[in-house]
Design a protein around this motif. Structure first.
Motif, PDB file in Angstrom:
ATOM      1  N   GLY A 178       0.692  -1.049  -0.140  1.00  0.00           N
ATOM      2  CA  GLY A 178       0.037   0.086  -0.056  1.00  0.00           C
ATOM      3  C   GLY A 178       0.874   1.150  -0.208  1.00  0.00           C
ATOM      4  N   PRO A 179       0.344   2.532   0.156  1.00  0.00           N
ATOM      5  CA  PRO A 179       0.768   3.725  -0.092  1.00  0.00           C
ATOM      6  C   PRO A 179       1.942   3.985   0.999  1.00  0.00           C
ATOM      7  CG  PRO A 179      -1.576   4.063   0.012  1.00  0.00           C
ATOM      8  CD  PRO A 179      -1.340   2.474   0.418  1.00  0.00           C
ATOM      9  N   GLY A 180       1.735   3.213   2.355  1.00  0.00           N
ATOM     10  CA  GLY A 180       2.778   3.643   3.372  1.00  0.00           C
ATOM     11  C   GLY A 180       4.046   3.105   3.096  1.00  0.00           C
ATOM     12  N   VAL A 181       4.315   1.837   2.474  1.00  0.00           N
ATOM     13  CA  VAL A 181       5.554   1.074   2.167  1.00  0.00           C
ATOM     14  C   VAL A 181       5.964   1.151   0.792  1.00  0.00           C
ATOM     15  CG1 VAL A 181       6.961  -0.858   2.712  1.00  0.00           C
ATOM     16  CG2 VAL A 181       5.049  -0.212   4.235  1.00  0.00           C
ATOM     17  N   MET A 191      -5.305  -0.621  -9.512  1.00  0.00           N
ATOM     18  CA  MET A 191      -4.353  -1.445  -8.512  1.00  0.00           C
ATOM     19  C   MET A 191      -4.640  -1.499  -7.184  1.00  0.00           C
ATOM     20  SD  MET A 191      -2.385  -2.707 -11.072  1.00  0.00           S
ATOM     21  CE  MET A 191      -0.937  -3.297 -10.130  1.00  0.00           C
ATOM     22  N   TYR A 192      -5.729  -2.152  -6.793  1.00  0.00           N
ATOM     23  CA  TYR A 192      -6.302  -2.085  -5.540  1.00  0.00           C
ATOM     24  C   TYR A 192      -5.680  -2.861  -4.478  1.00  0.00           C
ATOM     25  CZ  TYR A 192      -8.033  -6.718  -6.613  1.00  0.00           C
ATOM     26  OH  TYR A 192      -8.068  -7.836  -7.276  1.00  0.00           O
ATOM     27  N   LEU A 193      -5.905  -2.513  -3.108  1.00  0.00           N
ATOM     28  CA  LEU A 193      -5.129  -2.984  -1.984  1.00  0.00           C
ATOM     29  C   LEU A 193      -5.240  -4.306  -1.924  1.00  0.00           C
ATOM     30  CD1 LEU A 193      -6.405  -0.440   0.812  1.00  0.00           C
ATOM     31  CD2 LEU A 193      -4.074  -0.388  -0.417  1.00  0.00           C
ATOM     32  N   ASP A 194      -6.144  -5.021  -2.292  1.00  0.00           N
ATOM     33  CA  ASP A 194      -6.248  -6.613  -2.199  1.00  0.00           C
ATOM     34  C   ASP A 194      -5.589  -7.176  -3.293  1.00  0.00           C
ATOM     35  OD1 ASP A 194      -7.466  -6.826   0.631  1.00  0.00           O
ATOM     36  OD2 ASP A 194      -9.193  -6.306  -0.278  1.00  0.00           O
ATOM     37  N   LEU A 195      -5.046  -6.447  -4.363  1.00  0.00           N
ATOM     38  CA  LEU A 195      -4.596  -7.247  -5.620  1.00  0.00           C
ATOM     39  C   LEU A 195      -3.475  -8.294  -5.146  1.00  0.00           C
ATOM     40  CD1 LEU A 195      -4.548  -7.811  -8.486  1.00  0.00           C
ATOM     41  CD2 LEU A 195      -3.179  -5.629  -8.718  1.00  0.00           C
ATOM     42  N   PRO A 196      -2.405  -7.586  -4.309  1.00  0.00           N
ATOM     43  CA  PRO A 196      -1.232  -8.501  -4.169  1.00  0.00           C
ATOM     44  C   PRO A 196      -1.529  -9.966  -3.404  1.00  0.00           C
ATOM     45  CG  PRO A 196      -0.622  -6.540  -3.549  1.00  0.00           C
ATOM     46  CD  PRO A 196      -2.163  -6.407  -3.723  1.00  0.00           C
ATOM     47  N   SER A 239     -15.041 -10.011  -2.127  1.00  0.00           N
ATOM     48  CA  SER A 239     -15.880  -8.944  -1.698  1.00  0.00           C
ATOM     49  C   SER A 239     -15.017  -7.555  -1.489  1.00  0.00           C
ATOM     50  CB  SER A 239     -16.465  -9.290  -0.315  1.00  0.00           C
ATOM     51  OG  SER A 239     -15.450  -9.468   0.657  1.00  0.00           O
ATOM     52  N   GLY A 240     -13.763  -7.432  -1.206  1.00  0.00           N
ATOM     53  CA  GLY A 240     -13.054  -6.403  -0.961  1.00  0.00           C
ATOM     54  C   GLY A 240     -12.812  -6.249  -2.444  1.00  0.00           C
ATOM     55  N   TRP A 241     -12.280  -6.913  -3.388  1.00  0.00           N
ATOM     56  CA  TRP A 241     -12.001  -6.560  -4.849  1.00  0.00           C
ATOM     57  C   TRP A 241     -13.253  -5.693  -5.409  1.00  0.00           C
ATOM     58  CZ3 TRP A 241     -11.795 -10.650  -9.195  1.00  0.00           C
ATOM     59  CH2 TRP A 241     -11.733 -10.183 -10.465  1.00  0.00           C
ATOM     60  N   ASN A 242     -14.335  -6.204  -5.219  1.00  0.00           N
ATOM     61  CA  ASN A 242     -15.825  -5.760  -5.550  1.00  0.00           C
ATOM     62  C   ASN A 242     -15.849  -4.270  -4.942  1.00  0.00           C
ATOM     63  OD1 ASN A 242     -18.409  -6.336  -7.143  1.00  0.00           O
ATOM     64  ND2 ASN A 242     -18.937  -5.776  -5.214  1.00  0.00           N
ATOM     65  N   GLN A 243     -15.731  -4.307  -3.721  1.00  0.00           N
ATOM     66  CA  GLN A 243     -16.078  -2.906  -3.248  1.00  0.00           C
ATOM     67  C   GLN A 243     -15.201  -1.629  -3.600  1.00  0.00           C
ATOM     68  OE1 GLN A 243     -18.618  -2.469  -1.064  1.00  0.00           O
ATOM     69  NE2 GLN A 243     -17.981  -0.094  -1.140  1.00  0.00           N
ATOM     70  N   LYS A 244     -13.908  -2.206  -3.734  1.00  0.00           N
ATOM     71  CA  LYS A 244     -12.951  -0.968  -4.413  1.00  0.00           C
ATOM     72  C   LYS A 244     -13.188  -0.551  -5.633  1.00  0.00           C
ATOM     73  CE  LYS A 244     -10.340  -1.109  -0.749  1.00  0.00           C
ATOM     74  NZ  LYS A 244     -10.698   0.014   0.092  1.00  0.00           N
ATOM     75  N   MET A 245     -13.972  -1.473  -6.499  1.00  0.00           N
ATOM     76  CA  MET A 245     -14.433  -1.014  -7.715  1.00  0.00           C
ATOM     77  C   MET A 245     -15.716  -0.319  -7.861  1.00  0.00           C
ATOM     78  SD  MET A 245     -12.010  -2.324  -9.844  1.00  0.00           S
ATOM     79  CE  MET A 245     -10.965  -2.125  -8.221  1.00  0.00           C
ATOM     80  N   LEU A 246     -16.325  -0.398  -6.799  1.00  0.00           N
ATOM     81  CA  LEU A 246     -17.732   0.199  -6.352  1.00  0.00           C
ATOM     82  C   LEU A 246     -17.211   1.369  -6.164  1.00  0.00           C
ATOM     83  CD1 LEU A 246     -19.937  -2.166  -4.595  1.00  0.00           C
ATOM     84  CD2 LEU A 246     -20.366  -1.347  -6.613  1.00  0.00           C
ATOM     85  N   ASP A 247     -16.133   1.650  -5.176  1.00  0.00           N
ATOM     86  CA  ASP A 247     -15.649   3.062  -4.905  1.00  0.00           C
ATOM     87  C   ASP A 247     -15.326   3.921  -5.862  1.00  0.00           C
ATOM     88  OD1 ASP A 247     -16.248   2.676  -2.045  1.00  0.00           O
ATOM     89  OD2 ASP A 247     -14.335   1.775  -1.645  1.00  0.00           O
ATOM     90  N   LEU A 248     -14.574   3.440  -6.941  1.00  0.00           N
ATOM     91  CA  LEU A 248     -14.094   4.015  -7.946  1.00  0.00           C
ATOM     92  C   LEU A 248     -15.097   4.296  -8.973  1.00  0.00           C
ATOM     93  CD1 LEU A 248     -11.148   1.854  -9.035  1.00  0.00           C
ATOM     94  CD2 LEU A 248     -10.861   3.995  -7.895  1.00  0.00           C
ATOM     95  N   SER A 249     -16.130   3.436  -9.095  1.00  0.00           N
ATOM     96  CA  SER A 249     -17.377   4.033  -9.814  1.00  0.00           C
ATOM     97  C   SER A 249     -18.313   5.035  -9.165  1.00  0.00           C
ATOM     98  CB  SER A 249     -18.410   2.595 -10.151  1.00  0.00           C
ATOM     99  OG  SER A 249     -18.818   2.156  -9.065  1.00  0.00           O
ATOM    100  N   ARG A 250     -18.119   4.945  -7.975  1.00  0.00           N
ATOM    101  CA  ARG A 250     -19.084   5.881  -7.192  1.00  0.00           C
ATOM    102  C   ARG A 250     -18.576   7.321  -7.498  1.00  0.00           C
ATOM    103  NH1 ARG A 250     -18.420   8.499  -2.627  1.00  0.00           N
ATOM    104  NH2 ARG A 250     -16.455   7.714  -2.317  1.00  0.00           N
ATOM    105  N   GLU A 251     -17.164   7.306  -7.370  1.00  0.00           N
ATOM    106  CA  GLU A 251     -16.312   8.544  -7.520  1.00  0.00           C
ATOM    107  C   GLU A 251     -16.399   9.169  -9.168  1.00  0.00           C
ATOM    108  OE1 GLU A 251     -12.773   7.806  -5.830  1.00  0.00           O
ATOM    109  OE2 GLU A 251     -13.514   8.020  -3.981  1.00  0.00           O
ATOM    110  N   ILE A 262     -10.718  -5.914 -14.947  1.00  0.00           N
ATOM    111  CA  ILE A 262     -10.079  -6.746 -15.949  1.00  0.00           C
ATOM    112  C   ILE A 262      -8.674  -7.014 -15.476  1.00  0.00           C
ATOM    113  CG2 ILE A 262      -9.021  -6.827 -18.472  1.00  0.00           C
ATOM    114  CD1 ILE A 262     -11.415  -4.821 -19.202  1.00  0.00           C
ATOM    115  N   VAL A 263      -7.782  -6.345 -14.901  1.00  0.00           N
ATOM    116  CA  VAL A 263      -6.624  -6.501 -14.402  1.00  0.00           C
ATOM    117  C   VAL A 263      -6.635  -7.610 -13.409  1.00  0.00           C
ATOM    118  CG1 VAL A 263      -4.607  -5.530 -13.337  1.00  0.00           C
ATOM    119  CG2 VAL A 263      -5.495  -4.463 -15.318  1.00  0.00           C
ATOM    120  N   GLY A 264      -7.464  -7.455 -12.586  1.00  0.00           N
ATOM    121  CA  GLY A 264      -7.623  -8.124 -11.178  1.00  0.00           C
ATOM    122  C   GLY A 264      -7.791  -9.783 -11.637  1.00  0.00           C
TER     123      GLY A 264
END
Length: 475
Positions: A178-181, A191-196, A239-251, A262-264
């Motif tokens: 993530g962004p911290g490291v 490139m969502y947080l749960d992808l790795p 579910s975490g993957w799906n929610q991150k895509m929902l957050d992007l679409s909401r914005e 697709i990438v996921g």
């Protein structure tokens, strides 16, 4: 013509050998361990193949039921019945049915020893058959001596402990990338947080859920279930993957949302392929230099499915699980009001096992189809239901966080999302099923299954989360 002759020559002995395996090797879990890397395109029975690809990831507690009541006459595929030429050889579970070519194979074997006196042959034959029968009888008595309730307790304990480990590993992979490291993933990117975690889990599924699952099950069926369904299923999250895509679409970042889907899918699918190929290479090295790998061979010879070892392992697992839960609850009471990420992780470890259990029970629907005369047996309805349910509940909790917007609500919601819903949904099992369908005689099913799972989850998430946020104007 020569190619067909070679396939018959190679697969013949394998087929006959599979009928004479001890029950400890030909267990229910290994019969259902469908190797998605070796699917033959020449299978004639579409119904059998449909059931097999649907069961590629998990079959839930049916593995325990079928170990006591085998479904005679049913065909199963496993990593143990694949010939060197890559041809999948079906194993009939009804041992009374003699496969084609078995009698001739036995006759040939006896003729090679025709130089021995007949009396010697009779003694050798009688002693080997008697010893095999005694071993099988002893094994059967050992299996029957294990009460079904003990089987369930042991399996649930394995699932719980490995599930907690999966939650912890996923959490720290988020932090690491993530962004911290490292900064390779973020909430604002495709490139969502749960992808790795999804990539690592899918890669390891190729190792321990496809190629080496049969070897692990020789040590313990429940260990194989705990490692694949428990650890890898909880390490990855749909579910975490799906929610991150929902957050992007909401914005309004629809391009990023589509790219994230697709990438996921692509990276997870390639990860399991890479895992299978490297595991097969490792297996070749083990076979090539097996004589020098005494430690590995000794581990493979362990058997934790005997009654005494089974009981001891179950008691130890229960004590460890209760200890872990006790420690998490004790620290959670101190950290809960601190609004720190530690409080969320501790709560996730407490509730995570319940998500694993539900997903495991739902997996019994895989390969069953719909209706009295089952249709769509190729659809893993158990995995589909777990992923869609978790994605919907994840969206509902995200809406609740926006509506309530308090520290306490945020801690509870994030802990449940990270633990319970992260373990209820899975990418590793989903991608194992996808890969099995892709390599089957009807590869279009893989894309139909993936598209249906993603589309239903995203559509329900939009109704439950995105629409209320747009209408209410939540920040």
């Amino acid at each position: 013509m020569m190619r067909g002759h070679e396939e018959m020559t190679v697969s013949g002995p394998r087929r006959s050998g599979s009928f004479n395996r001890p029950s400890s090797v030909n267990s229910s879990l290994r019969r259902h361990s469908f190797s998605s890397s070796y699917v033959s395109h020449d299978l004639g029975d579409d119904d059998t193949e449909s059931e097999a690809v649907s069961e590629a990831g998990d079959i839930g507690d049916r593995a325990l039921h079928s170990s006591r009541n085998s479904e005679s006459g049913m065909l199963r595929f496993s990593v143990d019945n694949v010939s060197e030429s890559g041809v999948v050889v079906p194993i009939l579970e009804d041992a009374s049915l003699e496969p084609i070519g078995l009698s001739s194979h036995k006759t040939t074997a006896l003729n090679t020893e025709s130089t021995l006196p007949p009396s010697t042959l009779e003694i050798i034959s009688a002693s080997s058959v008697g010893g095999t029968v005694q071993q099988e009888d002893k094994k059967e008595e050992n299996e029957k001596a294990i009460p079904w309730i003990l089987e369930y307790i042991s399996c649930l304990s394995f699932l719980s402990l490995f599930g907690i480990l999966g939650v912890i590993a996923r959490y720290y992979l988020q932090k690491l990338f993530g962004p911290g490291v490292i900064g390779a993933t973020s909430d604002k990117s495709y490139m969502y947080l749960d992808l790795p975690a999804n990539m690592v889990g899918s890669f390891l599924m190729g190792w321990f859920g496809v190629v080496f699952k049969g070897d692990i099950a020789k040590v313990s069926d429940n260990l194989a279930i705990g490692l694949t369904t428990g650890f890898l299923g909880s390490l990855t999250t749909f579910s975490g993957w799906n929610q991150k895509m929902l957050d992007l679409s909401r914005e309004g970042r629809w391009v990023f949302a589509v790219l994230g889907i697709i990438v996921g899918l692509f990276l997870a699918a390639y990860s399991i392929i890479f895992g299978i190929e490297t595991a097969k290479g490792s297996k070749w090295l083990k076979k090539r230099f097996g004589r020098d790998m005494k430690f590995t061979n000794s581990i493979c010879n362990w058997n934790l499915d005997g009654f005494n070892s089974y009981l001891k392992a179950t008691v130890v697992l229960l004590l460890i699980l209760l200890g872990v839960w006790g420690i998490c609850i004790a620290f959670e009471t101190k950290e809960f009001n601190s609004s720190s990420s530690n409080a969320e992780l501790l709560l996730a470890c407490i509730v995570g096992p319940f998500g694993v259990w539900i997903r495991w029970f739902l997996a019994r629907l895989n390969g069953r189809g719909l209706g009295k005369k089952p249709v769509l047996k190729w659809v893993p309805f158990g995995t589909l239901a777990a992923n869609v349910l978790a994605a919907s509940l994840m969206a509902a909790l995200s809406t609740l966080k926006k509506a309530v917007n308090t520290t306490t609500c945020n801690t509870v919601a994030v802990g449940i999302q990270l633990g319970f819903l992260g373990c209820l949904s899975t990418v590793s099992t989903f991608i194992a099923e996808f890969n099995a369908m892709r390599l089957s005689s009807q590869p279009w099913r893989a894309y139909a299954y993936a598209t249906s799972t993603i589309a239903i989850s995203f559509a329900l998430g939009t109704l439950i989360y995105s629409l209320p946020v747009w209408v209410r104007g939540y920040d």
